[in-house]
Design a protein around this motif. Structure first.
Motif, PDB file in Angstrom:
ATOM      1  N   THR A 159       0.826  -1.208   0.000  1.00  0.00           N
ATOM      2  CA  THR A 159       0.000   0.000   0.000  1.00  0.00           C
ATOM      3  C   THR A 159       0.860   1.258   0.000  1.00  0.00           C
ATOM      4  O   THR A 159       0.589   2.221  -0.727  1.00  0.00           O
ATOM      5  CB  THR A 159      -0.930   0.010   1.226  1.00  0.00           C
ATOM      6  OG1 THR A 159      -1.793  -1.130   1.160  1.00  0.00           O
ATOM      7  CG2 THR A 159      -1.761   1.273   1.280  1.00  0.00           C
ATOM      8  N   ALA A 160       1.936   1.247   0.800  1.00  0.00           N
ATOM      9  CA  ALA A 160       2.824   2.412   0.847  1.00  0.00           C
ATOM     10  C   ALA A 160       3.506   2.637  -0.496  1.00  0.00           C
ATOM     11  O   ALA A 160       3.661   3.777  -0.945  1.00  0.00           O
ATOM     12  CB  ALA A 160       3.856   2.234   1.953  1.00  0.00           C
ATOM     13  N   ARG A 161       3.932   1.555  -1.137  1.00  0.00           N
ATOM     14  CA  ARG A 161       4.578   1.678  -2.450  1.00  0.00           C
ATOM     15  C   ARG A 161       3.618   2.252  -3.489  1.00  0.00           C
ATOM     16  O   ARG A 161       3.982   3.128  -4.280  1.00  0.00           O
ATOM     17  CB  ARG A 161       5.105   0.315  -2.910  1.00  0.00           C
ATOM     18  CG  ARG A 161       6.306  -0.179  -2.120  1.00  0.00           C
ATOM     19  CD  ARG A 161       6.736  -1.570  -2.575  1.00  0.00           C
ATOM     20  NE  ARG A 161       7.909  -2.032  -1.874  1.00  0.00           N
ATOM     21  CZ  ARG A 161       9.153  -1.768  -2.229  1.00  0.00           C
ATOM     22  NH1 ARG A 161       9.391  -1.055  -3.321  1.00  0.00           N
ATOM     23  NH2 ARG A 161      10.171  -2.220  -1.523  1.00  0.00           N
ATOM     24  N   ILE A 162       2.393   1.750  -3.498  1.00  0.00           N
ATOM     25  CA  ILE A 162       1.395   2.255  -4.437  1.00  0.00           C
ATOM     26  C   ILE A 162       1.097   3.732  -4.154  1.00  0.00           C
ATOM     27  O   ILE A 162       0.986   4.556  -5.074  1.00  0.00           O
ATOM     28  CB  ILE A 162       0.104   1.422  -4.356  1.00  0.00           C
ATOM     29  CG1 ILE A 162       0.359  -0.016  -4.841  1.00  0.00           C
ATOM     30  CG2 ILE A 162      -1.011   2.069  -5.175  1.00  0.00           C
ATOM     31  CD1 ILE A 162       0.672  -0.138  -6.302  1.00  0.00           C
ATOM     32  N   THR A 163       0.974   4.071  -2.868  1.00  0.00           N
ATOM     33  CA  THR A 163       0.717   5.454  -2.496  1.00  0.00           C
ATOM     34  C   THR A 163       1.837   6.372  -2.973  1.00  0.00           C
ATOM     35  O   THR A 163       1.588   7.472  -3.497  1.00  0.00           O
ATOM     36  CB  THR A 163       0.561   5.591  -0.972  1.00  0.00           C
ATOM     37  OG1 THR A 163      -0.439   4.683  -0.501  1.00  0.00           O
ATOM     38  CG2 THR A 163       0.164   7.013  -0.595  1.00  0.00           C
ATOM     39  N   ALA A 164       3.086   5.930  -2.806  1.00  0.00           N
ATOM     40  CA  ALA A 164       4.225   6.731  -3.269  1.00  0.00           C
ATOM     41  C   ALA A 164       4.138   6.990  -4.764  1.00  0.00           C
ATOM     42  O   ALA A 164       4.435   8.096  -5.238  1.00  0.00           O
ATOM     43  CB  ALA A 164       5.532   6.025  -2.920  1.00  0.00           C
ATOM     44  N   GLY A 165       3.718   5.980  -5.523  1.00  0.00           N
ATOM     45  CA  GLY A 165       3.551   6.147  -6.960  1.00  0.00           C
ATOM     46  C   GLY A 165       2.468   7.153  -7.299  1.00  0.00           C
ATOM     47  O   GLY A 165       2.623   7.971  -8.219  1.00  0.00           O
ATOM     48  N   ILE A 166       1.365   7.107  -6.553  1.00  0.00           N
ATOM     49  CA  ILE A 166       0.274   8.061  -6.766  1.00  0.00           C
ATOM     50  C   ILE A 166       0.747   9.482  -6.469  1.00  0.00           C
ATOM     51  O   ILE A 166       0.466  10.428  -7.215  1.00  0.00           O
ATOM     52  CB  ILE A 166      -0.936   7.697  -5.877  1.00  0.00           C
ATOM     53  CG1 ILE A 166      -1.552   6.374  -6.340  1.00  0.00           C
ATOM     54  CG2 ILE A 166      -1.984   8.813  -5.886  1.00  0.00           C
ATOM     55  CD1 ILE A 166      -2.596   5.816  -5.385  1.00  0.00           C
ATOM     56  N   LEU A 167       1.474   9.630  -5.386  1.00  0.00           N
ATOM     57  CA  LEU A 167       1.995  10.952  -5.017  1.00  0.00           C
ATOM     58  C   LEU A 167       2.942  11.488  -6.091  1.00  0.00           C
ATOM     59  O   LEU A 167       2.862  12.648  -6.487  1.00  0.00           O
ATOM     60  CB  LEU A 167       2.711  10.865  -3.668  1.00  0.00           C
ATOM     61  CG  LEU A 167       1.841  10.511  -2.457  1.00  0.00           C
ATOM     62  CD1 LEU A 167       2.714  10.215  -1.245  1.00  0.00           C
ATOM     63  CD2 LEU A 167       0.855  11.627  -2.149  1.00  0.00           C
ATOM     64  N   ALA A 168       3.844  10.613  -6.552  1.00  0.00           N
ATOM     65  CA  ALA A 168       4.808  11.023  -7.580  1.00  0.00           C
ATOM     66  C   ALA A 168       4.103  11.410  -8.872  1.00  0.00           C
ATOM     67  O   ALA A 168       4.479  12.382  -9.537  1.00  0.00           O
ATOM     68  CB  ALA A 168       5.804   9.900  -7.826  1.00  0.00           C
ATOM     69  N   ASP A 169       3.066  10.650  -9.233  1.00  0.00           N
ATOM     70  CA  ASP A 169       2.313  10.951 -10.462  1.00  0.00           C
ATOM     71  C   ASP A 169       1.649  12.319 -10.398  1.00  0.00           C
ATOM     72  O   ASP A 169       1.356  12.918 -11.435  1.00  0.00           O
ATOM     73  CB  ASP A 169       1.254   9.876 -10.708  1.00  0.00           C
ATOM     74  CG  ASP A 169       1.856   8.558 -11.158  1.00  0.00           C
ATOM     75  OD1 ASP A 169       3.036   8.529 -11.553  1.00  0.00           O
ATOM     76  OD2 ASP A 169       1.132   7.537 -11.101  1.00  0.00           O
ATOM     77  N   ASN A 170       1.409  12.788  -9.173  1.00  0.00           N
ATOM     78  CA  ASN A 170       0.766  14.087  -8.993  1.00  0.00           C
ATOM     79  C   ASN A 170       1.756  15.183  -8.590  1.00  0.00           C
ATOM     80  O   ASN A 170       1.360  16.241  -8.108  1.00  0.00           O
ATOM     81  CB  ASN A 170      -0.351  13.973  -7.956  1.00  0.00           C
ATOM     82  CG  ASN A 170      -1.578  13.276  -8.503  1.00  0.00           C
ATOM     83  OD1 ASN A 170      -2.383  13.884  -9.211  1.00  0.00           O
ATOM     84  ND2 ASN A 170      -1.718  11.987  -8.224  1.00  0.00           N
ATOM     85  N   GLY A 171       3.060  14.913  -8.799  1.00  0.00           N
ATOM     86  CA  GLY A 171       4.075  15.945  -8.639  1.00  0.00           C
ATOM     87  C   GLY A 171       4.654  16.113  -7.258  1.00  0.00           C
ATOM     88  O   GLY A 171       5.382  17.080  -7.002  1.00  0.00           O
TER      89      GLY A 171
END
Length: 252
Positions: A155-167
């Motif tokens: 979940t943390a890894r996926i969240t990090a990806g979402i955050l990165a995708d949004n800058g």
């Protein structure tokens, strides 16, 4: 009747999923793949397999809640045998997910990879993606039970990806020694393993004069069952193998 094979049936998640399946008249737990110790008092009617090579018939749905060292091989087997699948096991790497999605497309197999079955966890990730556009300095803390094998959590890894995708990214890395620290997608994740926790995650945003924290806490594994139920209903309706419960919740 939906015929189900459950891999990892006697772990803590697996036992809850067994109860969930039993509550639905149109679902049938017909087979179990055992990677762990098989309980002597099991009284169910499901056929028991101990190795992939023993499975000799088709099932409508494969649910996998096993371990990181077995989930990829299990998923490949299911896809190559044209079985729709739900993967709830953490620990799949990005390249493994890419391979599974490609293999699912090749074999016209549908399914869901769910890093987290908690509805509130999915909403936490969704809201964090919105916040990241406006508060781009962010870090993640996740706390799980001591038996959890992977860190950072899926979940943390996926969240990090979402955050990165949004800058968003972590601008200043904490030097605190508390917890295991990793940088994923330029986002700091602090992982802790503590007794009496099931799953907790906080996404913490910092501006110069304000902070925002979006947190989620699963207090019991029963909290995952609404998400599992939704996945079982929707798995065979997907186009290929989708990642994230949000894909079937209608979030945009």
């Amino acid at each position: 009747m939906k015929s189900i094979l459950l891999a990892g049936a006697f772990g803590k998640m697996g036992r809850e999923i067994q109860k969930l399946i039993a509550e639905h008249k149109d679902w049938s737990l017909d087979a179990i793949l055992v990677h762990e110790h098989f309980p002597e008092n099991y009284s169910g009617r499901a056929k028991i397999f101990r190795q992939l090579s023993e499975i000799n018939q088709h099932y409508d749905l494969w649910i996998d809640v096993t371990k990181p060292d077995s989930v990829f091989e299990n998923a490949v087997w299911a896809i190559e045998h044209n079985t729709s699948l739900i993967i709830g096991t953490s620990g799949l790497k990005n390249d493994q997910i890419t391979k599974l999605k490609s293999l699912a497309d090749k074999n016209s197999v549908s399914g869901i990879i769910a890093p987290n079955f908690s509805i509130s966890a999915v909403l936490m990730m969704y809201f964090s993606g919105i916040a990241a556009r406006f508060m781009p300095n962010v870090s993640i803390e996740e706390i799980h039970h001591p038996d959890k094998l992977d860190a950072p959590s899926g979940t943390a890894r996926i969240t990090a990806g979402i955050l990165a995708d949004n800058g968003a990214s972590t601008k200043t890395v904490s030097t605190s020694a508390d917890g295991d620290k990793n940088i994923i997608e330029k986002v700091l994740i602090t992982s802790k393993r503590k007794k009496d926790y099931v799953a907790y995650q906080s996404v913490d945003f910092v501006n110069e004069y304000e902070t925002l924290s979006i947190s989620q806490n699963s207090l019991d594994r029963k909290s995952f069952m609404p998400g599992v139920e939704l996945a079982i209903k929707k798995a065979n309706q997907q186009q290929g193998l989708v990642v994230g419960l949000d894909k079937i919740m209608g979030l945009k």
